[in-house]
Motif scaffolding. Structure first.
Motif, PDB file in Angstrom:
ATOM      1  N   PRO A 135       0.783  -1.229   0.000  1.00  0.00           N
ATOM      2  CA  PRO A 135       0.000   0.000   0.000  1.00  0.00           C
ATOM      3  C   PRO A 135       0.819   1.286   0.000  1.00  0.00           C
ATOM      4  CG  PRO A 135      -0.998  -1.577   1.482  1.00  0.00           C
ATOM      5  CD  PRO A 135       0.321  -2.162   1.043  1.00  0.00           C
ATOM      6  N   THR A 136       1.964   1.296   0.660  1.00  0.00           N
ATOM      7  CA  THR A 136       2.752   2.526   0.716  1.00  0.00           C
ATOM      8  C   THR A 136       3.392   2.883  -0.618  1.00  0.00           C
ATOM      9  OG1 THR A 136       4.724   1.342   1.483  1.00  0.00           O
ATOM     10  CG2 THR A 136       3.261   2.257   3.172  1.00  0.00           C
ATOM     11  N   HIS A 137       3.485   1.948  -1.540  1.00  0.00           N
ATOM     12  CA  HIS A 137       4.090   2.199  -2.846  1.00  0.00           C
ATOM     13  C   HIS A 137       3.070   2.339  -3.976  1.00  0.00           C
ATOM     14  CE1 HIS A 137       7.635   0.523  -0.788  1.00  0.00           C
ATOM     15  NE2 HIS A 137       8.294   1.325  -1.589  1.00  0.00           N
ATOM     16  N   THR A 138       1.821   1.976  -3.732  1.00  0.00           N
ATOM     17  CA  THR A 138       0.835   1.882  -4.810  1.00  0.00           C
ATOM     18  C   THR A 138       0.658   3.184  -5.582  1.00  0.00           C
ATOM     19  OG1 THR A 138      -0.336   0.122  -3.650  1.00  0.00           O
ATOM     20  CG2 THR A 138      -1.533   1.248  -5.379  1.00  0.00           C
ATOM     21  N   LEU A 139       0.355   4.272  -4.907  1.00  0.00           N
ATOM     22  CA  LEU A 139       0.113   5.541  -5.590  1.00  0.00           C
ATOM     23  C   LEU A 139       1.348   6.007  -6.349  1.00  0.00           C
ATOM     24  CD1 LEU A 139      -1.743   7.910  -6.230  1.00  0.00           C
ATOM     25  CD2 LEU A 139      -0.982   8.980  -4.098  1.00  0.00           C
ATOM     26  N   ARG A 140       2.495   5.952  -5.687  1.00  0.00           N
ATOM     27  CA  ARG A 140       3.747   6.402  -6.307  1.00  0.00           C
ATOM     28  C   ARG A 140       4.099   5.547  -7.523  1.00  0.00           C
ATOM     29  NH1 ARG A 140       7.446   6.312  -2.008  1.00  0.00           N
ATOM     30  NH2 ARG A 140       7.893   4.165  -2.467  1.00  0.00           N
TER      31      ARG A 140
ATOM     32  N   THR B  82       2.160   3.644  -9.382  1.00  0.00           N
ATOM     33  CA  THR B  82       1.165   3.820 -10.447  1.00  0.00           C
ATOM     34  C   THR B  82       1.381   5.141 -11.173  1.00  0.00           C
ATOM     35  OG1 THR B  82      -0.408   2.477  -9.192  1.00  0.00           O
ATOM     36  CG2 THR B  82      -1.311   3.868 -10.922  1.00  0.00           C
ATOM     37  N   ALA B  83       1.644   6.218 -10.432  1.00  0.00           N
ATOM     38  CA  ALA B  83       1.889   7.524 -11.051  1.00  0.00           C
ATOM     39  C   ALA B  83       3.154   7.497 -11.905  1.00  0.00           C
ATOM     40  CB  ALA B  83       1.997   8.600  -9.970  1.00  0.00           C
TER      41      ALA B  83
ATOM     42  N   SER C  63       2.369   5.674 -15.079  1.00  0.00           N
ATOM     43  CA  SER C  63       1.520   6.536 -15.912  1.00  0.00           C
ATOM     44  C   SER C  63       2.346   7.630 -16.591  1.00  0.00           C
ATOM     45  CB  SER C  63       0.413   7.174 -15.064  1.00  0.00           C
ATOM     46  OG  SER C  63      -0.483   6.188 -14.613  1.00  0.00           O
TER      47      SER C  63
ATOM     48  N   VAL D 105      -3.273   1.182 -13.202  1.00  0.00           N
ATOM     49  CA  VAL D 105      -4.124   1.248 -12.008  1.00  0.00           C
ATOM     50  C   VAL D 105      -3.435   0.451 -10.912  1.00  0.00           C
ATOM     51  CG1 VAL D 105      -6.288   1.551 -13.256  1.00  0.00           C
ATOM     52  CG2 VAL D 105      -5.528  -0.740 -12.715  1.00  0.00           C
ATOM     53  N   GLY D 106      -3.639   0.872  -9.678  1.00  0.00           N
ATOM     54  CA  GLY D 106      -2.990   0.207  -8.560  1.00  0.00           C
ATOM     55  C   GLY D 106      -3.869  -0.817  -7.890  1.00  0.00           C
TER      56      GLY D 106
ATOM     57  N   PRO E  64      -3.246  -2.458  -4.251  1.00  0.00           N
ATOM     58  CA  PRO E  64      -2.398  -2.690  -3.079  1.00  0.00           C
ATOM     59  C   PRO E  64      -2.602  -4.075  -2.484  1.00  0.00           C
ATOM     60  CG  PRO E  64      -4.125  -1.079  -2.596  1.00  0.00           C
ATOM     61  CD  PRO E  64      -4.246  -1.439  -4.043  1.00  0.00           C
TER      62      PRO E  64
END
Length: 97
Positions: free
Chosen positions: A44-49, A51-52, A55, A62-63, A65
């Motif tokens: 979860p701590t890496h998902t947004l980063r 995925t961005a 992109s 899409v992530g 987690p």
């Protein structure tokens, strides 16, 4: 594969020493394979980063987690987030992301 994902749907990329270099390698390999979209499965701590970053390389990402796998635990069945920090002589606080 153990969780029902077909082998031919998994693209392992064994490059990168951090999230950024790993996502660059993933984007390169995906481009070589003619792939344009991905589901990024990471903790979860890496998902947004992650995925961005993917992109930013032109991949429709899409992530997803997960709390399982080698990065999710600090030992047999022990969640990584419950690890105790080692005491240090000094303490610093960072407000940058």
């Amino acid at each position: 594969q153990e969780r029902g994902v077909p082998v031919d749907a998994i693209l392992p990329v064994g490059e990168g020493t951090d999230t950024f270099t790993t996502m660059l390698a993933v984007a390169r390999v995906m481009g070589e394979q003619g792939m344009a979209s991905a589901v990024v499965v990471t903790d979860p701590t890496h998902t947004l980063r992650a995925t961005a970053m993917l992109s930013d390389q032109g991949i429709d990402a899409v992530g997803s987690p997960t709390r399982t796998g080698r990065r999710a635990t600090a030992g047999p069945g022990r969640p990584r987030s419950t690890r105790r920090a080692r005491p240090s002589a000094t303490s610093t606080t960072s407000t940058s992301a």
